[in-house]
Design a protein around this motif. Sequence first.
Motif, PDB file in Angstrom:
ATOM      1  N   PHE A 116       0.848  -1.191   0.000  1.00 45.21           N
ATOM      2  CA  PHE A 116       0.000   0.000   0.000  1.00 45.21           C
ATOM      3  C   PHE A 116       0.883   1.241   0.000  1.00 45.21           C
ATOM      4  CE2 PHE A 116      -2.591  -3.271   2.052  1.00 45.21           C
ATOM      5  CZ  PHE A 116      -3.816  -3.125   1.405  1.00 45.21           C
ATOM      6  N   LEU A 117       0.673   2.129  -0.952  1.00 47.10           N
ATOM      7  CA  LEU A 117       1.408   3.379  -1.048  1.00 47.10           C
ATOM      8  C   LEU A 117       0.628   4.490  -0.364  1.00 47.10           C
ATOM      9  CD1 LEU A 117       3.949   4.605  -2.662  1.00 47.10           C
ATOM     10  CD2 LEU A 117       2.194   5.503  -4.220  1.00 47.10           C
ATOM     11  N   LEU A 185       7.303  -3.620  -6.710  1.00 47.47           N
ATOM     12  CA  LEU A 185       8.297  -3.122  -7.653  1.00 47.47           C
ATOM     13  C   LEU A 185       7.865  -1.795  -8.254  1.00 47.47           C
ATOM     14  CD1 LEU A 185       9.339  -6.399  -9.510  1.00 47.47           C
ATOM     15  CD2 LEU A 185      10.593  -5.186  -7.724  1.00 47.47           C
ATOM     16  N   GLN A 186       6.610  -1.728  -8.677  1.00 48.08           N
ATOM     17  CA  GLN A 186       6.127  -0.471  -9.244  1.00 48.08           C
ATOM     18  C   GLN A 186       6.077   0.624  -8.181  1.00 48.08           C
ATOM     19  OE1 GLN A 186       1.998   0.138 -10.092  1.00 48.08           O
ATOM     20  NE2 GLN A 186       2.438   1.311 -11.937  1.00 48.08           N
ATOM     21  N   LEU A 187       5.524   0.305  -7.014  1.00 51.87           N
ATOM     22  CA  LEU A 187       5.384   1.311  -5.969  1.00 51.87           C
ATOM     23  C   LEU A 187       6.732   1.879  -5.546  1.00 51.87           C
ATOM     24  CD1 LEU A 187       2.651  -0.334  -3.698  1.00 51.87           C
ATOM     25  CD2 LEU A 187       2.347   1.388  -5.484  1.00 51.87           C
ATOM     26  N   GLU A 188       7.707   1.006  -5.363  1.00 51.42           N
ATOM     27  CA  GLU A 188       9.004   1.447  -4.867  1.00 51.42           C
ATOM     28  C   GLU A 188       9.769   2.260  -5.912  1.00 51.42           C
ATOM     29  OE1 GLU A 188      10.739  -2.220  -3.701  1.00 51.42           O
ATOM     30  OE2 GLU A 188       9.488  -2.446  -1.911  1.00 51.42           O
ATOM     31  N   GLN A 189       9.763   1.793  -7.161  1.00 52.45           N
ATOM     32  CA  GLN A 189      10.576   2.456  -8.178  1.00 52.45           C
ATOM     33  C   GLN A 189       9.917   3.690  -8.780  1.00 52.45           C
ATOM     34  OE1 GLN A 189      13.750   1.643  -8.536  1.00 52.45           O
ATOM     35  NE2 GLN A 189      13.271   0.221  -6.882  1.00 52.45           N
ATOM     36  N   LEU A 199       5.705   3.191   1.795  1.00 53.71           N
ATOM     37  CA  LEU A 199       4.826   2.037   1.926  1.00 53.71           C
ATOM     38  C   LEU A 199       4.277   1.981   3.343  1.00 53.71           C
ATOM     39  CD1 LEU A 199       6.765  -0.776   0.006  1.00 53.71           C
ATOM     40  CD2 LEU A 199       4.992   0.766  -0.850  1.00 53.71           C
ATOM     41  N   ALA A 200       3.009   1.590   3.451  1.00 55.03           N
ATOM     42  CA  ALA A 200       2.370   1.528   4.763  1.00 55.03           C
ATOM     43  C   ALA A 200       2.941   0.400   5.615  1.00 55.03           C
ATOM     44  CB  ALA A 200       0.863   1.353   4.597  1.00 55.03           C
TER      45      ALA A 200
END
Length: 257
Positions: A116-117, A185-189, A199-200
Amino acid sequence: MLRILSTSALAFAVSIAPLTSASADGAIKIGIDASYKPFAYVDANGEMAGFEIDLINAVCTEIKVQCELSNVPWDGIFTALETGTIDMIGTTVTKTKVRLEKYDASRMIYRVGFGFLVPKGADLSKGVDGLKGQSIGTIVGTQSYYDFIKGVLGPDTDIRGYDTADAAVLDLDAGRIAAFQSDNLQLEQAYVSTGEYKLAAEPSFDPKYVGEGRAWFFRKASPELVGKIDKGLDALIASGKVDELGLKYFNTKLVSQ
């Protein structure tokens, strides 16, 4: 080896008779949703770029076949496969029991976790539990994401579907949703790396939600085509090419075994 078709070209292709396998000239028609940076996206020059584009290109070169790549929105990509407009979904898709009953799939290419972003200033004193009872955004039509959100936050969670991650993050910035759920991968990069989000909690790799890893999908009864693609993937994984692309786009070696 890789020919890129425009969206207008795809629209024309939809109107012609369905294909039974590859096109008449032997090319493999591959559809990919180029709205999922850094996996696949349209760059400043109007060209498709990203991890999946490079990987498809490398596989087609490895097995010495011609590939035609079209930008197909996610909500129509399985229909395009079923009707024969494309022969293969080049967007890497989670291997779930339901999908594997309906389609053929390549070997597993890599694994992801779900997370979760939230904005960098969000209160995380309660962890993920702090998101319960709030609106959560995710990519529309991605059942594994919906199942994860409901499993973690409760079956009555208000889930709002978006066509693209960027559209969801715009609503996150505006406070219309409390978090955006997607793969780590998408959220972090694409987002955490900017310093504006976090990230939660640590991503979840629970197979109940993330399935058997991600792969490419084909119509049922496509053993010859799947075999060709798997041969290319096996060679690229063994050579370290997949890890090389993982480091290029995600700053990490991908779990591909």
